[in-house]
Design a protein around this motif. Structure first.
Motif, mmCIF file in Angstrom:
data_model
loop_
_atom_site.group_PDB
_atom_site.id
_atom_site.type_symbol
_atom_site.label_atom_id
_atom_site.label_comp_id
_atom_site.label_asym_id
_atom_site.label_seq_id
_atom_site.Cartn_x
_atom_site.Cartn_y
_atom_site.Cartn_z
ATOM 1 N N VAL A 69 0.841 -1.207 0.000
ATOM 2 C CA VAL A 69 0.000 0.000 0.000
ATOM 3 C C VAL A 69 0.870 1.248 0.000
ATOM 4 N N ALA A 70 1.981 1.226 0.736
ATOM 5 C CA ALA A 70 2.884 2.379 0.762
ATOM 6 C C ALA A 70 3.500 2.625 -0.606
ATOM 7 N N VAL A 71 3.857 1.559 -1.326
ATOM 8 C CA VAL A 71 4.413 1.719 -2.678
ATOM 9 C C VAL A 71 3.393 2.380 -3.578
ATOM 10 N N ASP A 72 2.141 1.953 -3.486
ATOM 11 C CA ASP A 72 1.089 2.546 -4.316
ATOM 12 C C ASP A 72 0.911 4.026 -3.987
ATOM 13 N N ARG A 73 0.918 4.369 -2.726
ATOM 14 C CA ARG A 73 0.677 5.759 -2.338
ATOM 15 C C ARG A 73 1.869 6.655 -2.661
ATOM 16 N N GLN A 74 3.087 6.110 -2.550
ATOM 17 C CA GLN A 74 4.281 6.906 -2.826
ATOM 18 C C GLN A 74 4.643 6.920 -4.311
ATOM 19 N N GLY A 75 4.157 5.913 -5.062
ATOM 20 C CA GLY A 75 4.431 5.855 -6.487
ATOM 21 C C GLY A 75 5.804 5.345 -6.836
ATOM 22 N N ALA A 76 6.554 4.879 -5.836
ATOM 23 C CA ALA A 76 7.899 4.356 -6.105
ATOM 24 C C ALA A 76 8.334 3.518 -4.910
ATOM 25 N N ILE A 77 9.113 2.487 -5.209
ATOM 26 C CA ILE A 77 9.594 1.622 -4.129
ATOM 27 C C ILE A 77 10.567 2.375 -3.235
ATOM 28 N N SER A 78 11.439 3.172 -3.816
ATOM 29 C CA SER A 78 12.422 3.917 -3.015
ATOM 30 C C SER A 78 11.732 4.908 -2.088
ATOM 31 N N ALA A 79 10.701 5.597 -2.609
ATOM 32 C CA ALA A 79 9.983 6.567 -1.777
ATOM 33 C C ALA A 79 9.233 5.866 -0.653
ATOM 34 N N ALA A 80 8.651 4.687 -0.957
ATOM 35 C CA ALA A 80 7.947 3.934 0.077
ATOM 36 C C ALA A 80 8.914 3.494 1.170
ATOM 37 N N ALA A 81 10.118 3.063 0.786
ATOM 38 C CA ALA A 81 11.109 2.643 1.774
ATOM 39 C C ALA A 81 11.470 3.782 2.712
ATOM 40 N N ARG A 82 11.624 4.994 2.141
ATOM 41 C CA ARG A 82 11.937 6.146 2.990
ATOM 42 C C ARG A 82 10.781 6.461 3.930
ATOM 43 N N ALA A 83 9.552 6.389 3.432
ATOM 44 C CA ALA A 83 8.393 6.684 4.273
ATOM 45 C C ALA A 83 8.225 5.663 5.388
ATOM 46 N N LEU A 84 8.543 4.404 5.089
ATOM 47 C CA LEU A 84 8.414 3.337 6.081
ATOM 48 C C LEU A 84 9.624 3.221 6.991
ATOM 49 N N ASN A 85 10.713 3.912 6.611
ATOM 50 C CA ASN A 85 11.978 3.850 7.359
ATOM 51 C C ASN A 85 12.529 2.430 7.373
ATOM 52 N N VAL A 86 12.501 1.800 6.206
ATOM 53 C CA VAL A 86 13.088 0.463 6.034
ATOM 54 C C VAL A 86 13.949 0.492 4.786
ATOM 55 N N THR A 87 14.644 -0.591 4.527
ATOM 56 C CA THR A 87 15.512 -0.647 3.345
ATOM 57 C C THR A 87 14.677 -0.859 2.082
ATOM 58 N N GLN A 88 15.230 -0.378 0.958
ATOM 59 C CA GLN A 88 14.537 -0.552 -0.321
ATOM 60 C C GLN A 88 14.415 -2.028 -0.677
ATOM 61 N N SER A 89 15.418 -2.807 -0.323
ATOM 62 C CA SER A 89 15.377 -4.242 -0.645
ATOM 63 C C SER A 89 14.256 -4.942 0.107
#
Length: 302
Positions: A10-30
């Motif tokens: 859901v975070a990837v969908d809302r952020q529009g990018a995996i990297s942006a979702a990782a930053r928002a979730l405070n986790v690694t992109q991998s």
């Protein structure tokens, strides 16, 4: 599939990018990339179309992600409701006191607790020890003040020590035994008032009531209410038992006299509560108040 992976999707969908979702979730992109791949494998379809600027949901992905978002919102609301319910329950604190005659000695601790935390509601219940212990065992009491030895023997219970209970014999002012040394024989012919007939509080006077040929129970008044017992003692030759902390108060001294009788063995006291799980805020506040104003030390009834 688990809720954490759904949150990542859901975070990837809302952020529009995996990297942006990782930053928002405070986790690694991998970690996000793996979560998306795992969910896509479980679903059996691609959730996102990858492109240079990020990702967009596929048709199948859109339906799945919208439903996942609703599920996560329901879960978050459920957790919030449970937490609110827990906090509401914490506002009601159920305290047991044994024997019942000690209820009035809780005044200073309760005044301090409610004064500092007016949102807390106190349900104070005095009872004979065995009754209070059963209520505590079955979860009807959050804390129990009583003799430490039997409380420490309970499984899953933590006990914080309190000053010991010292019981003294007392009579009305002008009583024939007042003002002179008293022996067990002097008490043998007088009725005794006790808060309960057995248990740890009765042990110090058992040798007195068992003396002689008369049935010991026929010599006792059993009155859990100290107010009731005090009224009887003021109007008769009966002998009562009082906690030494209250016996020092002006109000008590104006009505009664302590007998000059060898002091009985002190009874170690404690406040007991369950050791498992997270201790509620209200209980923590109560434990602090009762340590600052223990009922067996420096008590003053209103």
């Amino acid at each position: 599939m688990n809720l954490t992976k759904l949150r990542y999707v859901v975070a990837v969908d809302r952020q529009g990018a995996i990297s942006a979702a990782a930053r928002a979730l405070n986790v690694t992109q991998s970690a996000v990339t793996k979560a998306v791949a795992d969910v896509e494998q479980d679903v059996g379809a691609a959730l996102f179309e990858r492109h240079a600027r990020g990702v967009t949901a596929t048709a199948e992905g859109r339906a799945f992600i919208d439903r996942a978002a609703r599920i996560l919102a329901d879960v978050d609301q459920l957790v919030a409701d449970v937490d609110h319910g827990r906090q509401t329950r914490e506002q009601v604190l159920r305290i047991g006191v044994s024997p019942s005659s000690m209820e009035g000695l809780m005044s200073r601790a309760i005044w301090a607790l409610v004064g500092a935390h007016p949102e807390v509601r106190i349900h104070l219940r005095g009872a004979p020890f065995e009754t209070a212990l059963q209520l505590f065992r079955q979860g009807d009491l959050d804390a129990l003040i009583g003799p430490s030895r039997p409380l420490m023997a309970e499984a899953g219970v933590r006990c914080d020590p309190l000053p010991p209970l010292n019981a003294l014999f007392f009579v009305r002012r002008g009583h024939p035994l007042a003002g002179k040394p008293v022996t067990g024989e002097d008490l043998a012919g007088l009725p005794l008032i006790v808060p309960e007939p057995s248990g740890p509080y009765a042990e110090p006077i058992q040798h007195l009531v068992q003396a002689g040929e008369v049935d010991p129970m026929r010599r006792l008044h059993i009155m859990p209410s100290f107010t009731m017992a005090a009224g009887v003692i003021e109007r008769s030759e009966a002998v009562g038992v009082v906690v030494d902390s209250y016996a020092q108060s002006r109000h008590f001294r104006s009505r009664f006299e302590i007998l000059d009788f060898p002091q009985q063995t002190s009874l170690p006291m404690a406040v007991a509560y369950r050791s498992g799980g997270q201790r509620g805020r209200a209980l923590g506040w109560f434990l602090k108040a009762v340590q600052e104003f223990p009922p067996t030390l420096g008590a003053e009834m209103p």
